[in-house]
Design a protein around this motif. Structure first.
Motif, PDB file in Angstrom:
ATOM      1  N   MET A   1       0.921  -1.224   0.236  1.00 27.24           N
ATOM      2  CA  MET A   1       0.045   0.084  -0.170  1.00 27.24           C
ATOM      3  C   MET A   1       0.703   1.204   0.088  1.00 27.24           C
ATOM      4  O   MET A   1       1.993   1.339   0.756  1.00 27.24           O
ATOM      5  CB  MET A   1      -0.923  -0.153   1.037  1.00 27.24           C
ATOM      6  N   ASN A   2       0.460   2.067  -0.851  1.00 25.49           N
ATOM      7  CA  ASN A   2       1.338   3.532  -1.083  1.00 25.49           C
ATOM      8  C   ASN A   2       0.552   4.539  -0.075  1.00 25.49           C
ATOM      9  O   ASN A   2      -0.352   5.098  -0.184  1.00 25.49           O
ATOM     10  CB  ASN A   2       1.348   4.012  -2.258  1.00 25.49           C
ATOM     11  N   LEU A   3       1.316   4.811   1.283  1.00 29.36           N
ATOM     12  CA  LEU A   3       0.926   5.756   2.037  1.00 29.36           C
ATOM     13  C   LEU A   3       0.827   7.304   1.638  1.00 29.36           C
ATOM     14  O   LEU A   3       0.191   7.947   2.270  1.00 29.36           O
ATOM     15  CB  LEU A   3       1.652   5.568   3.301  1.00 29.36           C
ATOM     16  N   ILE A   4       1.703   7.588   0.348  1.00 28.84           N
ATOM     17  CA  ILE A   4       1.832   8.915   0.057  1.00 28.84           C
ATOM     18  C   ILE A   4       0.612   9.141  -0.890  1.00 28.84           C
ATOM     19  O   ILE A   4      -0.052  10.272  -0.860  1.00 28.84           O
ATOM     20  CB  ILE A   4       3.075   9.116  -0.926  1.00 28.84           C
ATOM     21  N   ASN A   5       0.139   8.162  -1.717  1.00 31.30           N
ATOM     22  CA  ASN A   5      -0.882   8.665  -2.736  1.00 31.30           C
ATOM     23  C   ASN A   5      -2.005   7.214  -2.605  1.00 31.30           C
ATOM     24  O   ASN A   5      -2.114   6.356  -3.158  1.00 31.30           O
ATOM     25  CB  ASN A   5      -0.378   8.460  -4.324  1.00 31.30           C
ATOM     26  N   ILE A   6      -2.724   7.702  -1.649  1.00 29.24           N
ATOM     27  CA  ILE A   6      -3.852   6.638  -1.188  1.00 29.24           C
ATOM     28  C   ILE A   6      -5.072   6.764  -1.950  1.00 29.24           C
ATOM     29  O   ILE A   6      -5.826   5.646  -1.937  1.00 29.24           O
ATOM     30  CB  ILE A   6      -4.262   6.617   0.372  1.00 29.24           C
TER      31      ILE A   6
END
Length: 139
Positions: A1-6
């Protein structure tokens, strides 16, 4: 999971959040226009006491109401959002620049924050649930 671009651009979630953002940004202006209509004389006197001609009030009402409805519907969103960003900054400077007064301080920075929201909306566009999206699809 990308926490920068959710939130993925052009996703349903992005469009739903854009719609909710437009509702929030437009509500204050639609309600302000209605208030200015209901209390026209008092608002005209307030404008005059701030050094502006009260004859501008019908234009302000039209801008807030029509522009607010445009933002709500996602119509001409980028142009309208840029106009509201400028309007928010100018009204902050004209009506809320007494930063020593706590309420005016908060109102000033509320306007600056709204300008930031409108600039972000101008960059991102109205999203899928908008008139702008339907106009682009039809071309």
């Amino acid at each position: 999971m990308n926490l920068i671009n959710i939130i993925k651009p052009n996703s349903t979630m992005a469009s739903v959040l854009s719609l909710f953002g437009r509702v929030g940004l437009s509500a204050i202006f639609i309600l302000a226009a209605i208030n200015k209509i209901q209390y026209f004389e008092g608002n005209a006197a307030y404008m005059a006491s701030s050094g502006l001609p009260s004859e501008l009030l019908p234009l302000v009402i039209a801008f807030e109401l029509i522009g607010g409805l445009f933002i709500l519907a996602g119509a001409f969103t980028q142009l309208t959002a840029i106009a509201f960003a400028g309007f928010s900054i100018v009204s902050a400077l004209l009506f809320h620049f007494d930063l020593a007064d706590q309420m005016q301080f908060l109102m000033f920075f509320k306007n600056i924050a709204m300008a930031g929201g409108f600039l972000a909306l101008a960059v991102s566009g109205a999203g899928k649930f908008s008139i702008d999206s339907k106009l682009v699809e039809s071309k």
